[in-house]
Write a protein that holds these residues in place. Structure first.
Motif, short mmCIF file in Angstrom:
data_model
loop_
_atom_site.label_atom_id
_atom_site.label_comp_id
_atom_site.label_asym_id
_atom_site.label_seq_id
_atom_site.Cartn_x
_atom_site.Cartn_y
_atom_site.Cartn_z
N SER A 37 0.84 -1.21 0.00
CA SER A 37 0.00 0.00 0.00
C SER A 37 0.87 1.25 0.00
CB SER A 37 -0.87 0.03 1.25
OG SER A 37 -1.56 -1.18 1.43
N PHE A 38 0.40 2.24 -0.71
CA PHE A 38 1.02 3.57 -0.65
C PHE A 38 -0.04 4.58 -0.28
CE2 PHE A 38 1.87 7.72 -2.50
CZ PHE A 38 3.08 8.01 -1.91
N ASP A 39 0.24 5.40 0.73
CA ASP A 39 -0.65 6.50 1.10
C ASP A 39 0.14 7.80 1.01
OD1 ASP A 39 -3.18 5.16 1.96
OD2 ASP A 39 -1.83 4.18 3.35
N LEU A 41 0.52 11.58 1.87
CA LEU A 41 0.02 12.49 2.90
C LEU A 41 0.42 13.92 2.59
CD1 LEU A 41 1.43 10.23 5.75
CD2 LEU A 41 -0.99 10.44 5.17
N ARG A 43 2.20 17.05 3.27
CA ARG A 43 3.37 17.39 4.07
C ARG A 43 3.38 18.88 4.39
NH1 ARG A 43 6.86 15.46 0.35
NH2 ARG A 43 7.60 17.56 -0.04
N ASN A 44 4.00 19.25 5.50
CA ASN A 44 3.99 20.67 5.91
C ASN A 44 5.06 21.51 5.21
OD1 ASN A 44 6.32 19.88 7.15
ND2 ASN A 44 5.67 20.40 9.24
N GLY A 95 -1.28 16.39 6.87
CA GLY A 95 -1.50 15.07 7.46
C GLY A 95 -2.65 14.30 6.83
N ARG A 116 4.71 1.05 -6.74
CA ARG A 116 5.58 2.17 -7.09
C ARG A 116 5.28 2.67 -8.51
NH1 ARG A 116 10.77 4.63 -5.60
NH2 ARG A 116 10.54 6.48 -6.87
N HIS C 26 -3.15 6.51 9.59
CA HIS C 26 -2.32 6.96 8.47
C HIS C 26 -1.39 8.10 8.83
CE1 HIS C 26 -5.84 9.68 7.90
NE2 HIS C 26 -4.90 10.54 7.62
N SER C 27 -1.80 8.95 9.77
CA SER C 27 -1.00 10.13 10.05
C SER C 27 0.05 9.82 11.12
CB SER C 27 -1.89 11.26 10.51
OG SER C 27 -1.20 12.48 10.38
N GLU C 31 5.74 16.08 8.82
CA GLU C 31 6.80 16.02 7.80
C GLU C 31 6.66 14.82 6.88
OE1 GLU C 31 10.51 16.20 10.04
OE2 GLU C 31 9.42 17.60 11.32
N SER C 32 5.75 13.91 7.21
CA SER C 32 5.60 12.69 6.42
C SER C 32 4.77 12.94 5.17
CB SER C 32 4.91 11.59 7.25
OG SER C 32 5.71 11.21 8.33
N GLY C 33 5.33 12.59 4.03
CA GLY C 33 4.59 12.70 2.78
C GLY C 33 4.18 11.34 2.25
N ALA C 34 4.74 10.26 2.82
CA ALA C 34 4.48 8.92 2.30
C ALA C 34 4.39 7.89 3.41
CB ALA C 34 5.61 8.52 1.34
N LEU C 35 3.33 7.11 3.37
CA LEU C 35 3.19 5.94 4.23
C LEU C 35 3.20 4.73 3.30
CD1 LEU C 35 2.33 4.08 6.59
CD2 LEU C 35 0.01 4.97 6.34
N VAL C 36 4.22 3.89 3.43
CA VAL C 36 4.28 2.68 2.61
C VAL C 36 4.08 1.48 3.53
CG1 VAL C 36 5.65 1.27 1.02
CG2 VAL C 36 5.85 3.76 0.96
N HIS C 107 9.47 11.33 1.65
CA HIS C 107 9.21 11.12 0.23
C HIS C 107 9.00 9.64 -0.06
CE1 HIS C 107 10.31 15.29 -0.58
NE2 HIS C 107 11.29 15.11 0.29
N ARG C 108 8.31 9.34 -1.17
CA ARG C 108 7.95 7.96 -1.45
C ARG C 108 9.16 7.07 -1.76
NH1 ARG C 108 7.16 10.77 -6.03
NH2 ARG C 108 7.19 9.82 -8.10
N GLY C 109 10.22 7.64 -2.32
CA GLY C 109 11.38 6.83 -2.68
C GLY C 109 11.94 6.10 -1.47
N PHE C 112 9.38 3.41 0.00
CA PHE C 112 9.33 2.11 -0.68
C PHE C 112 10.59 1.30 -0.38
CE2 PHE C 112 5.95 3.92 -3.40
CZ PHE C 112 5.08 2.84 -3.42
#
Lengths: 152, 79, 152, 79
Positions: A37-39, A41, A43-44, A95, A116, C26-27, C31-36, C107-109, C112
């Motif tokens: 899964s990818f979520d 969010l 970002r600030n 968030g 990805r 999820h949150s 500063e988080s832009g990606a939850l994998v 970031h997602r990179g 993953f």
């Protein structure tokens, strides 16, 4: 008709008014060994600027068509049991969920690669735009400013 | 020829229009984009923008037909 | 003490009696832009055999120590905001959750890469064993049979 | 020297024991593994197995101390 429905269930792209709320159902098919899964969010910060909130806008008819093509291509190319993607529209706060992707595969290798691949394709092909509002009171359409100088 | 146009994101803010009907002398989507860029002073060139006809992406040299729905798509930023 | 608690919250490895139930929050950090996320599911087949169910067994003291090292290494190496991993013990049926991993990154990179790295490390370093029961009535400890012949 | 041993997975099934106290002539973990393999006819070699002392992985040439807790870890298969 029945086959069409099955294909739609196995590969689905959706647009969500407001933050994404994709139900978290882990099981899909007895052949699935991996759910990746990818979520995405909110970002600030982005490119050195302090982000207050953002707003997504879409050309919905084409976004749904192009997004559906992407998840269907992923199911075929990576031999997935299923792939879902939902993207938020409208105003989002820090968030909150901008995009959710779920991919069911027999093995984790294909699962990670497919998940990805889908997010990369969504970001480059689906007509959705992001307007960032900054803490200094300014705002801009991301990637649409000054693109004449450094491309995109 | 008369076509329908819809505008999104940065383009919508520049021309202050969601949609309009446009009548003029053009054959391809590229011809039309040149006219629209002049009309509204859009600064994104054809490498930065993608055209769509009737809710599907198309090529810049696609010929237009009467009443087609045309959208010029500025750089996307989903995700 | 307070720092220790914070580190434990940011990088956590758990063992679950029965299928994993990791809360889906999820949150994590602004500063988080990606939850994998990776969820390992019990598949109905493995190496050409029809699997009926399986049973996980662990050397719990060492598994918790080694698993904690892995998620902490991941947080440091991939500059994550947080990483969680929970692994099931005991009998699991087809479709149930054997392992869940959640990784929050800017970031997602990195997200993953870190998620993939954690599951690879867990599979190779953490003392957990899997006994598969097959539909033909047989069962075996995966990777422990005939390893003299083809290694592991 | 006397040490404590715990058995897991395939090893536990072969020797039918969760744990035992073992007394014999050995210095390193490798020495002990040789004796235990003979005793229970374990067929996994030292490349396929990892040793642990007192709940931490260790090297095969680690010396043992009185009352150490020793575990021989067959190939793991989590995930």
């Amino acid at each position: 008709m029945s086959l069409q429905n099955e294909a739609n269930t196995r590969a689905k792209f959706m647009l969500s008014q407001g933050p994404v709320h994709l139900e978290y159902q882990h099981s899909c098919s007895p052949e699935s060994g991996a759910l990746v899964s990818f979520d995405g969010l909110v970002r600030n910060n982005n490119e050195g600027k302090d982000v207050l909130r953002l707003e997504y806008s879409a050309y919905a008819e084409l976004a749904l068509h192009e997004g559906s093509l992407i998840v269907k291509e992923a199911v075929d190319c990576f031999a997935l049991q299923a792939a879902l993607c939902s993207h938020a529209l409208g105003v989002l706060e820090i968030g909150q969920l901008a995009v959710s992707i779920r991919v069911w595969a027999s093995h984790r290798g294909e699962g990670f690669e497919a998940c990805r691949w889908i997010i990369d394709q969504v970001k480059s092909r689906v007509p959705i735009w992001k307007k960032e509002s900054y803490t200094d009171g300014t705002c801009e359409w991301v990637l649409c400013q000054h693109v004449g100088h450094h491309g995109h | 020829m008369t076509v329908r146009l819809r505008y999104f994101a940065a383009f919508r803010e520049i021309c202050q229009l969601d949609q309009e009907t446009y009548c003029g002398q053009f054959k391809t989507v590229a011809d039309l984009y040149e006219l629209i860029c002049k009309k509204y002073q859009f600064t994104l060139n054809m490498q930065q923008t993608r055209p769509a006809i009737n809710d599907r992406f198309c090529a810049w040299d696609n010929a237009l037909q009467e009443n087609d729905l045309v959208v010029f798509i500025p750089p996307v930023a989903g995700g």
